[in-house]
Design a protein around this motif. Structure first.
Motif, PDB file in Angstrom:
ATOM      1  N   ALA A   1       1.035  -1.187  -0.129  1.00  0.00           N
ATOM      2  CA  ALA A   1      -0.136  -0.073   0.064  1.00  0.00           C
ATOM      3  C   ALA A   1       0.775   1.366  -0.036  1.00  0.00           C
ATOM      4  CB  ALA A   1      -0.942  -0.017   1.367  1.00  0.00           C
ATOM      5  N   VAL A   2       0.155   2.226  -0.706  1.00  0.00           N
ATOM      6  CA  VAL A   2       1.083   3.700  -0.617  1.00  0.00           C
ATOM      7  C   VAL A   2       0.118   4.751   0.022  1.00  0.00           C
ATOM      8  CG1 VAL A   2       1.844   5.356  -2.173  1.00  0.00           C
ATOM      9  CG2 VAL A   2       2.100   3.022  -2.781  1.00  0.00           C
ATOM     10  N   ALA A   3       0.698   5.377   1.038  1.00  0.00           N
ATOM     11  CA  ALA A   3      -0.354   6.436   1.428  1.00  0.00           C
ATOM     12  C   ALA A   3       0.035   7.859   0.750  1.00  0.00           C
ATOM     13  CB  ALA A   3      -0.003   6.584   2.742  1.00  0.00           C
ATOM     14  N   ALA A   4      -0.962   8.529   0.446  1.00  0.00           N
ATOM     15  CA  ALA A   4      -0.729   9.806  -0.131  1.00  0.00           C
ATOM     16  C   ALA A   4      -0.471  11.000   0.993  1.00  0.00           C
ATOM     17  CB  ALA A   4      -1.863  10.051  -0.926  1.00  0.00           C
ATOM     18  N   THR A   5       0.694  10.968   1.533  1.00  0.00           N
ATOM     19  CA  THR A   5       1.277  11.998   2.470  1.00  0.00           C
ATOM     20  C   THR A   5       2.572  11.748   2.526  1.00  0.00           C
ATOM     21  OG1 THR A   5       1.118  12.657   4.769  1.00  0.00           O
ATOM     22  CG2 THR A   5       0.842  10.331   4.253  1.00  0.00           C
ATOM     23  N   HIS A   6       3.480  12.750   3.232  1.00  0.00           N
ATOM     24  CA  HIS A   6       4.752  12.514   3.289  1.00  0.00           C
ATOM     25  C   HIS A   6       4.991  12.649   4.892  1.00  0.00           C
ATOM     26  CE1 HIS A   6       6.726  14.204  -0.498  1.00  0.00           C
ATOM     27  NE2 HIS A   6       6.524  13.126  -0.484  1.00  0.00           N
ATOM     28  N   ASP A   7       4.071  12.578   5.611  1.00  0.00           N
ATOM     29  CA  ASP A   7       3.936  12.409   7.160  1.00  0.00           C
ATOM     30  C   ASP A   7       4.023  11.053   7.640  1.00  0.00           C
ATOM     31  OD1 ASP A   7       2.829  11.981  10.021  1.00  0.00           O
ATOM     32  OD2 ASP A   7       2.824  14.065   9.922  1.00  0.00           O
ATOM     33  N   PRO A   8       5.294  10.594   8.190  1.00  0.00           N
ATOM     34  CA  PRO A   8       5.390   8.927   8.351  1.00  0.00           C
ATOM     35  C   PRO A   8       4.552   8.482   9.156  1.00  0.00           C
ATOM     36  CG  PRO A   8       7.481  10.265   9.181  1.00  0.00           C
ATOM     37  CD  PRO A   8       6.601  11.232   8.477  1.00  0.00           C
ATOM     38  N   GLY A   9       3.907   9.344  10.349  1.00  0.00           N
ATOM     39  CA  GLY A   9       3.175   8.790  11.533  1.00  0.00           C
ATOM     40  C   GLY A   9       1.717   8.518  10.718  1.00  0.00           C
ATOM     41  N   TRP A  10       1.119   9.494  10.154  1.00  0.00           N
ATOM     42  CA  TRP A  10       0.033   9.514   9.281  1.00  0.00           C
ATOM     43  C   TRP A  10      -0.100   8.540   8.345  1.00  0.00           C
ATOM     44  CZ3 TRP A  10      -4.109  10.489  11.878  1.00  0.00           C
ATOM     45  CH2 TRP A  10      -4.054  11.815  12.640  1.00  0.00           C
ATOM     46  N   ALA A  11       0.982   8.112   7.455  1.00  0.00           N
ATOM     47  CA  ALA A  11       1.238   7.236   6.770  1.00  0.00           C
ATOM     48  C   ALA A  11       0.970   5.787   7.461  1.00  0.00           C
ATOM     49  CB  ALA A  11       2.430   7.160   5.969  1.00  0.00           C
ATOM     50  N   LEU A  12       1.920   5.603   8.471  1.00  0.00           N
ATOM     51  CA  LEU A  12       1.797   4.170   9.245  1.00  0.00           C
ATOM     52  C   LEU A  12       0.416   3.958   9.738  1.00  0.00           C
ATOM     53  CD1 LEU A  12       3.343   1.975  10.598  1.00  0.00           C
ATOM     54  CD2 LEU A  12       3.775   3.384  12.580  1.00  0.00           C
ATOM     55  N   ALA A  13      -0.317   5.153  10.365  1.00  0.00           N
ATOM     56  CA  ALA A  13      -1.564   4.943  10.690  1.00  0.00           C
ATOM     57  C   ALA A  13      -2.666   4.506   9.623  1.00  0.00           C
ATOM     58  CB  ALA A  13      -2.211   6.236  11.497  1.00  0.00           C
ATOM     59  N   ALA A  14      -2.662   5.201   8.537  1.00  0.00           N
ATOM     60  CA  ALA A  14      -3.467   4.895   7.366  1.00  0.00           C
ATOM     61  C   ALA A  14      -3.219   3.496   6.842  1.00  0.00           C
ATOM     62  CB  ALA A  14      -3.329   6.093   6.371  1.00  0.00           C
ATOM     63  N   ILE A  15      -1.830   3.264   6.469  1.00  0.00           N
ATOM     64  CA  ILE A  15      -1.729   1.831   5.954  1.00  0.00           C
ATOM     65  C   ILE A  15      -2.077   0.767   7.015  1.00  0.00           C
ATOM     66  CG2 ILE A  15       0.219   0.419   4.999  1.00  0.00           C
ATOM     67  CD1 ILE A  15       1.426   2.924   3.984  1.00  0.00           C
ATOM     68  N   HIS A  16      -1.699   0.936   8.001  1.00  0.00           N
ATOM     69  CA  HIS A  16      -2.147  -0.100   9.060  1.00  0.00           C
ATOM     70  C   HIS A  16      -3.751  -0.282   9.123  1.00  0.00           C
ATOM     71  CE1 HIS A  16      -1.690  -2.659  12.796  1.00  0.00           C
ATOM     72  NE2 HIS A  16      -2.866  -1.876  13.200  1.00  0.00           N
ATOM     73  N   ALA A  17      -4.415   0.743   9.227  1.00  0.00           N
ATOM     74  CA  ALA A  17      -5.767   0.963   9.404  1.00  0.00           C
ATOM     75  C   ALA A  17      -6.245  -0.110   7.951  1.00  0.00           C
ATOM     76  CB  ALA A  17      -6.649   2.063   9.417  1.00  0.00           C
ATOM     77  N   HIS A  18      -5.740   0.649   6.640  1.00  0.00           N
ATOM     78  CA  HIS A  18      -6.148  -0.319   5.397  1.00  0.00           C
ATOM     79  C   HIS A  18      -5.674  -1.764   5.670  1.00  0.00           C
ATOM     80  CE1 HIS A  18      -6.577  -0.967   1.125  1.00  0.00           C
ATOM     81  NE2 HIS A  18      -5.613  -1.387   1.195  1.00  0.00           N
ATOM     82  N   TYR A  19      -4.767  -2.407   5.982  1.00  0.00           N
ATOM     83  CA  TYR A  19      -4.492  -3.653   6.183  1.00  0.00           C
ATOM     84  C   TYR A  19      -5.498  -4.413   7.052  1.00  0.00           C
ATOM     85  CZ  TYR A  19      -0.405  -3.638   3.166  1.00  0.00           C
ATOM     86  OH  TYR A  19       0.662  -3.394   2.125  1.00  0.00           O
ATOM     87  N   ARG A  20      -5.740  -3.745   8.181  1.00  0.00           N
ATOM     88  CA  ARG A  20      -6.617  -4.227   9.348  1.00  0.00           C
ATOM     89  C   ARG A  20      -7.882  -4.382   8.741  1.00  0.00           C
ATOM     90  NH1 ARG A  20      -6.130  -0.193  12.883  1.00  0.00           N
ATOM     91  NH2 ARG A  20      -8.169   0.634  12.476  1.00  0.00           N
ATOM     92  N   ILE A  21      -8.389  -3.473   7.800  1.00  0.00           N
ATOM     93  CA  ILE A  21      -9.594  -3.418   7.264  1.00  0.00           C
ATOM     94  C   ILE A  21      -9.806  -4.469   6.227  1.00  0.00           C
ATOM     95  CG2 ILE A  21     -11.555  -2.116   6.011  1.00  0.00           C
ATOM     96  CD1 ILE A  21     -10.687   0.303   8.211  1.00  0.00           C
ATOM     97  N   THR A  22      -8.913  -4.434   5.228  1.00  0.00           N
ATOM     98  CA  THR A  22      -9.020  -5.328   4.210  1.00  0.00           C
ATOM     99  C   THR A  22      -8.565  -6.841   4.283  1.00  0.00           C
ATOM    100  OG1 THR A  22      -6.878  -4.793   3.479  1.00  0.00           O
ATOM    101  CG2 THR A  22      -8.492  -3.217   2.377  1.00  0.00           C
TER     102      THR A  22
END
Length: 98
Positions: free
Chosen positions: A25-46
């Motif tokens: 997965a690729v997160a559309a941000t340069h903020d590593p903390g938000w990228a981690l949260a978004a990618i983790h949520a994506h994997y958790r939900i999918t």
């Protein structure tokens, strides 16, 4: 930069768009903390792998750069590069490098 539309994204988590890519997965941000949260949520939900079990360290395991979508007959193709491409549609991108 052209804004990504909901049709471009696999999901949006915490306000961050996530695109499934053949290598992860690729997160559309340069903020590593938000990228981690978004990618983790994506994997958790999918139902994919849970990043928490991998001991991800954003400062070590994330690559930042720019992404852009190339329209193709079979759908949009995601490209990512560490240098800013000469593409007006490029968006900030963060992805896992494991």
């Amino acid at each position: 930069m052209t804004a990504l539309t909901p049709n471009d994204l696999s999901g949006t988590y915490y306000g961050i768009g996530v695109i499934d890519h053949e290598e992860g997965a690729v997160a559309a941000t340069h903020d590593p903390g938000w990228a981690l949260a978004a990618i983790h949520a994506h994997y958790r939900i999918t139902g994919g792998d849970l990043l928490g079990e991998w001991g991800i360290d954003p400062s070590r395991d994330f690559q930042q750069g720019w992404g852009w979508l190339e329209p193709r007959a079979d759908g949009n193709w995601l490209h990512c590069a560490t240098g800013r491409p000469d593409n007006p549609d490029a968006f900030p991108a963060t992805w896992l490098c494991l």
